[in-house]
Design a protein around this motif. Structure first.
Motif, PDB file in Angstrom:
ATOM      1  N   ARG A   6       0.853  -1.205   0.000  1.00  0.00           N
ATOM      2  CA  ARG A   6       0.000   0.000   0.000  1.00  0.00           C
ATOM      3  C   ARG A   6       0.876   1.239   0.000  1.00  0.00           C
ATOM      4  N   THR A   7       0.546   2.201  -0.842  1.00  0.00           N
ATOM      5  CA  THR A   7       1.205   3.505  -0.825  1.00  0.00           C
ATOM      6  C   THR A   7       0.110   4.540  -0.575  1.00  0.00           C
ATOM      7  N   GLN A   8       0.467   5.789  -0.653  1.00  0.00           N
ATOM      8  CA  GLN A   8      -0.517   6.843  -0.344  1.00  0.00           C
ATOM      9  C   GLN A   8      -1.792   6.719  -1.195  1.00  0.00           C
ATOM     10  N   ARG A   9      -1.611   6.521  -2.516  1.00  0.00           N
ATOM     11  CA  ARG A   9      -2.789   6.493  -3.400  1.00  0.00           C
ATOM     12  C   ARG A   9      -3.059   5.134  -4.025  1.00  0.00           C
ATOM     13  N   LEU A  10      -2.124   4.207  -3.873  1.00  0.00           N
ATOM     14  CA  LEU A  10      -2.167   2.978  -4.671  1.00  0.00           C
ATOM     15  C   LEU A  10      -2.161   1.719  -3.815  1.00  0.00           C
ATOM     16  N   MET A 109       4.036   6.252 -10.961  1.00  0.00           N
ATOM     17  CA  MET A 109       5.075   5.210 -10.995  1.00  0.00           C
ATOM     18  C   MET A 109       6.156   5.472  -9.968  1.00  0.00           C
ATOM     19  N   SER A 110       6.468   6.747  -9.734  1.00  0.00           N
ATOM     20  CA  SER A 110       7.452   7.038  -8.684  1.00  0.00           C
ATOM     21  C   SER A 110       6.924   6.507  -7.351  1.00  0.00           C
ATOM     22  N   GLY A 115       7.194   2.216  -3.121  1.00  0.00           N
ATOM     23  CA  GLY A 115       6.556   1.258  -2.218  1.00  0.00           C
ATOM     24  C   GLY A 115       6.953  -0.171  -2.538  1.00  0.00           C
ATOM     25  N   PHE A 116       7.004  -0.482  -3.826  1.00  0.00           N
ATOM     26  CA  PHE A 116       7.318  -1.853  -4.238  1.00  0.00           C
ATOM     27  C   PHE A 116       8.757  -2.217  -3.879  1.00  0.00           C
ATOM     28  N   LEU A 117       9.688  -1.288  -4.127  1.00  0.00           N
ATOM     29  CA  LEU A 117      11.101  -1.582  -3.830  1.00  0.00           C
ATOM     30  C   LEU A 117      11.330  -1.742  -2.329  1.00  0.00           C
ATOM     31  N   ALA A 118      10.628  -0.965  -1.515  1.00  0.00           N
ATOM     32  CA  ALA A 118      10.751  -1.133  -0.058  1.00  0.00           C
ATOM     33  C   ALA A 118      10.321  -2.548   0.310  1.00  0.00           C
ATOM     34  N   HIS A 119       9.242  -3.000  -0.309  1.00  0.00           N
ATOM     35  CA  HIS A 119       8.748  -4.358  -0.064  1.00  0.00           C
ATOM     36  C   HIS A 119       9.778  -5.398  -0.525  1.00  0.00           C
ATOM     37  N   VAL A 120      10.331  -5.172  -1.698  1.00  0.00           N
ATOM     38  CA  VAL A 120      11.299  -6.123  -2.276  1.00  0.00           C
ATOM     39  C   VAL A 120      12.551  -6.215  -1.399  1.00  0.00           C
ATOM     40  N   PHE A 121      13.083  -5.073  -0.979  1.00  0.00           N
ATOM     41  CA  PHE A 121      14.272  -5.116  -0.113  1.00  0.00           C
ATOM     42  C   PHE A 121      13.940  -5.782   1.215  1.00  0.00           C
ATOM     43  N   ASN A 122      12.752  -5.490   1.745  1.00  0.00           N
ATOM     44  CA  ASN A 122      12.349  -6.127   3.019  1.00  0.00           C
ATOM     45  C   ASN A 122      12.212  -7.634   2.877  1.00  0.00           C
ATOM     46  N   ALA A 138      12.861   8.819 -21.494  1.00  0.00           N
ATOM     47  CA  ALA A 138      13.277   9.770 -20.458  1.00  0.00           C
ATOM     48  C   ALA A 138      12.439   9.644 -19.190  1.00  0.00           C
ATOM     49  N   ALA A 139      11.148   9.359 -19.324  1.00  0.00           N
ATOM     50  CA  ALA A 139      10.280   9.289 -18.138  1.00  0.00           C
ATOM     51  C   ALA A 139      10.705   8.129 -17.240  1.00  0.00           C
ATOM     52  N   SER A 140      10.965   6.972 -17.844  1.00  0.00           N
ATOM     53  CA  SER A 140      11.370   5.816 -17.054  1.00  0.00           C
ATOM     54  C   SER A 140      12.721   6.067 -16.374  1.00  0.00           C
ATOM     55  N   LEU A 141      13.661   6.639 -17.121  1.00  0.00           N
ATOM     56  CA  LEU A 141      14.991   6.890 -16.540  1.00  0.00           C
ATOM     57  C   LEU A 141      14.905   7.907 -15.406  1.00  0.00           C
ATOM     58  N   ARG A 142      14.008   8.863 -15.543  1.00  0.00           N
ATOM     59  CA  ARG A 142      13.821   9.859 -14.477  1.00  0.00           C
ATOM     60  C   ARG A 142      13.211   9.206 -13.227  1.00  0.00           C
TER      61      ARG A 142
END
Ligand SMILES: CC(C)(COP(=O)(O)OP(=O)(O)OC[C@H]1O[C@@H](n2cnc3c(N)ncnc32)[C@H](O)[C@@H]1OP(=O)(O)O)[C@@H](O)C(=O)NCCC(=O)NCCS
Length: 183
Positions: A6-10, A109-110, A115-122, A138-142
């Motif tokens: 869960r994230t703020q909106r997603l 996506m940011s 949220g997903f990476l925090a879960h993955v590292f945990n 450019a959007a993905s790299l940003r």
């Protein structure tokens, strides 16, 4: 460990077989698919059904399953962290992500990837995550830069939808650099 994130909106949850229709609707869009390396084009309902079926078959394995990114209960995109033998330039689990075009440019996506990476590292997948993008994405790299990914080099990569090889920027994220960007 496969769980709901869960994230703020997603809400990110494992894909379900019933998502195939929605995945097809959002993914069957050249503006989305042309940025990716492996999906076929044109993208049929059968392609979506088979993709979702493969991911749900591996629903208990974080590095083989796929997540639906949802907003107010509606699927708006997808993400995964995969271990791949067919992508030898990536020595660590690979983060992938996409959103339906109507949902671009709103920070989703940011937010999702943080949220997903925090879960993955945990979950103990490791201390290093790979990703990357077509050099013209450019959007993905940003998004990746904001999360702490750094560029590791450029390779030519075969992009199935575009039917040729294109410059691809490889990126890498350590647990430490992710933590530093979250501070
Ligand atoms: C890449 C993608 C996931 C980005 O999703 P998104 O929710 O729009 O991303 P966000 O809004 O969280 O962030 C996008 C960032 O890129 C920036 N950006 C967008 N287009 C840009 C461009 N043409 N040039 C430079 N920066 C750009 C935005 O300003 C934002 O940065 P900021 O927060 O510093 O202002 C989405 O465009 C997508 O699904 N594209 C098709 C599939 C794809 O490319 N997947 C990734 C494959 S590697």
């Amino acid at each position: 460990m496969v769980d709901v994130v869960r994230t703020q909106r997603l809400v990110l949850r494992p894909l379900a077989a019933s998502d195939a229709d929605r995945v097809h609707t959002l993914f069957n869009n050249w503006n989305v698919i042309r940025r990716l390396s492996s999906p076929p084009w044109p993208y049929t309902f059968e392609d979506a059904r088979s993709f979702v079926g493969h991911k749900t078959k591996n629903a208990r394995n974080l590095t083989k399953t796929g997540y639906a990114i949802t907003r107010d209960g509606v699927l708006i995109g997808g993400t995964d962290i995969r271990v791949s033998d067919s992508e030898p330039h990536h020595r660590s689990p690979i983060l992938g992500f996409w959103l339906g075009e109507d949902y671009w440019g709103q920070g989703y996506m940011s937010e999702s990837a943080r949220g997903f990476l925090a879960h993955v590292f945990n979950a103990g997948v490791g201390d290093v995550i790979c990703s990357g993008a077509s050099a013209d994405n450019a959007a993905s790299l940003r998004v990746q830069e904001k999360l702490g990914f750094v560029r590791e080099g450029e390779t030519m990569m075969f992009a199935k939808p575009r039917g040729g090889e294109f410059p691809h920027i490889n990126t890498v994220l350590t647990r430490a650099s992710f933590k530093a960007t979250a501070a």
